[in-house]
Structures are given as structure tokens and as C-alpha cells.
Design a protein around this motif. Structure first.
Motif, PDB file in Angstrom:
ATOM      1  N   GLU A  67      38.835  53.520  48.550  1.00 57.70           N
ATOM      2  CA  GLU A  67      39.565  52.366  48.009  1.00 57.70           C
ATOM      3  C   GLU A  67      38.769  51.082  48.230  1.00 57.70           C
ATOM      4  O   GLU A  67      38.566  50.295  47.307  1.00 57.70           O
ATOM      5  N   GLU A  68      38.314  50.898  49.456  1.00 63.11           N
ATOM      6  CA  GLU A  68      37.590  49.669  49.805  1.00 63.11           C
ATOM      7  C   GLU A  68      36.193  49.606  49.186  1.00 63.11           C
ATOM      8  O   GLU A  68      35.783  48.558  48.679  1.00 63.11           O
ATOM      9  N   GLN A  72      37.727  49.027  44.785  1.00 62.42           N
ATOM     10  CA  GLN A  72      37.775  47.561  44.786  1.00 62.42           C
ATOM     11  C   GLN A  72      36.534  46.967  44.125  1.00 62.42           C
ATOM     12  O   GLN A  72      36.606  45.917  43.500  1.00 62.42           O
ATOM     13  N   LYS A  73      35.420  47.642  44.256  1.00 58.89           N
ATOM     14  CA  LYS A  73      34.194  47.138  43.610  1.00 58.89           C
ATOM     15  C   LYS A  73      34.270  47.358  42.098  1.00 58.89           C
ATOM     16  O   LYS A  73      33.837  46.505  41.335  1.00 58.89           O
ATOM     17  N   LEU A  75      36.955  47.365  40.369  1.00 59.54           N
ATOM     18  CA  LEU A  75      38.038  46.535  39.827  1.00 59.54           C
ATOM     19  C   LEU A  75      37.817  45.038  40.010  1.00 59.54           C
ATOM     20  O   LEU A  75      38.620  44.243  39.530  1.00 59.54           O
ATOM     21  N   ASN A  76      36.746  44.643  40.656  1.00 59.47           N
ATOM     22  CA  ASN A  76      36.503  43.222  40.946  1.00 59.47           C
ATOM     23  C   ASN A  76      36.032  42.487  39.691  1.00 59.47           C
ATOM     24  O   ASN A  76      34.864  42.552  39.314  1.00 59.47           O
ATOM     25  N   ARG A  84      29.260  46.145  38.715  1.00 61.07           N
ATOM     26  CA  ARG A  84      30.325  46.927  39.376  1.00 61.07           C
ATOM     27  C   ARG A  84      29.971  48.416  39.356  1.00 61.07           C
ATOM     28  O   ARG A  84      30.147  49.114  40.348  1.00 61.07           O
ATOM     29  N   LYS A 127      43.364  57.809  40.680  1.00 62.47           N
ATOM     30  CA  LYS A 127      42.806  56.498  41.052  1.00 62.47           C
ATOM     31  C   LYS A 127      41.344  56.390  40.616  1.00 62.47           C
ATOM     32  O   LYS A 127      40.906  55.335  40.174  1.00 62.47           O
ATOM     33  N   ALA A 131      40.123  53.535  37.955  1.00 60.50           N
ATOM     34  CA  ALA A 131      39.110  52.526  38.320  1.00 60.50           C
ATOM     35  C   ALA A 131      37.941  52.560  37.337  1.00 60.50           C
ATOM     36  O   ALA A 131      37.472  51.501  36.884  1.00 60.50           O
TER      37      ALA A 131
END
Length: 187
Positions: A67-68, A72-73, A75-76, A84, A127, A131
Motif C-alpha cells: 500500500e505504502e 500510493q506511488k 495513485l499520487n 509513477r 487493489k 492502482a
């Protein structure tokens, strides 16, 4: 309070190593004890519900890391979608140690593990797809194309891990990641 002799991260790393190499059914308490450096009684003290609780903890630990470091990368939206993809693929190399580690989805979805962890495996895969779909849409793919490509990414990564292990050739995994990058950035 007396400091713990073995840190939680060391325990989770040891448990993950055993589950990845032996699966849920094949992981014995002796294996888990040896890999963590804890006696069986200490393992049960930390995980009163036994092996399933240990596997749940490993799932959560790896899920939080992904996730981290991956989702998150991807989705940033402050970062260009091409960057990304590059960053997420670098993190995936770390996650699977360049193709040397088995995916926890595969390891815990064999035999009885599939029944026990079906929901976690399904949610985790959804997930991944979401993503990569998000970044595909950011690269101007239609939602349908983005979702199909995201699904192919998941299949390619999972398949390459199996083939890498079977052939004993980590170039299979690396070449797969390069192809994924090129499909998004240099179609």
C-alpha cells in the motif's frame, strides 16, 4: 517493561519467509519457530490463534508495505504518470527481491490456504488492478483499456514469478517488468 528480544519486524520477516517457501499447509510450527528465533510457546503467546493468525499478520504486513510503496506511488497525482509507473516497478523489484521471492498471494492460496485467505487474496488483487488502472487512465487509456492492461500487469507479474522460480532465471522477472514499463510509457 522488559524489551522484547525479537522485534516484530524480525518475526514477520521470518514468518513470511517460511510461508513463501512452504505455503500455509507446509509451514510447520517448528519451521516458524526456527525462522523467528522464538520458542513455540513464545510464538503462541504472540499469536494465540496459531498459524492462521501468523499468516494473517504476514498478509497485513506485506499488504501495508505494498500500500505504502506501490499503490500510493501509483495513485499520487502530483507525479507524472510515467514516473509513477517507473517508481512502482522499482518497488515491485524490491518486494520480490528481483524475482527471487514467491508472491504471498500464491503461497497462501494453495490447498487449505485458499479457503482461509480467499477474501484477502481477492481484495489484494483488486487493489493491484485498481492502482494500475488509475495510472492507465492518467496516461489517457480508456477505463476499459486501463482495466484490461492492469489485469495483464497482475497476470504478467504473477506468471513471471512462477516461471522465474521454475527456470531458476531471474531475467524472466526483470524482462517482464521492463515490458510492463514499455507498454505504459513507450506503447
Amino acid at each position: 517493561m522488559r524489551p522484547q528480544k525479537v522485534l516484530d519486524i524480525e518475526i514477520l520477516t521470518g514468518l513470511a519467509k517460511v510461508f513463501r517457501s512452504k505455503g500455509y499447509e507446509g509451514a510447520s510450527l517448528a519451521d516458524l519457530s526456527e525462522a523467528t528465533g522464538l520458542k513455540k510457546a513464545s510464538l503462541y503467546h504472540r499469536f494465540p490463534n496459531g498459524k492462521q493468525e501468523m499468516a494473517d499478520a504476514v498478509f497485513n504486513h506485506i499488504g501495508n508495505w505494498v500500500e505504502e510503496n506501490v499503490f500510493q506511488k501509483l495513485l499520487n497525482e502530483d507525479i507524472a504518470p510515467e514516473q509513477r509507473i517507473i517508481t512502482a516497478l522499482q518497488e515491485i523489484r524490491i518486494l520480490y527481491d528481483g524475482g527471487n521471492k514467491v508472491c504471498i498471494f500464491r503461497a497462501l492460496s494453495m490447498q487449505a490456504g485458499l479457503e482461509l485467505f480467499e477474501e484477502q487474496v481477492k481484495n489484494g488483487m483488486q487493489k493491484w488492478i485498481a492502482a494500475f488502472k488509475n495510472v492507465g487512465i492518467a496516461l489517457q487509456l480508456s477505463p476499459t483499456e486501463a482495466e484490461q492492461r492492469a489485469l495483464q500487469v497482475l497476470i504478467a507479474i504473477q506468471g513471471s514469478l512462477i516461471v522465474t522460480k521454475g527456470l531458476g532465471d531471474i531475467s524472466v522477472f526483470e524482462n517482464t517488468l521492463v515490458r510492463i514499463e514499455n507498454q505504459y510509457i513507450n506503447p
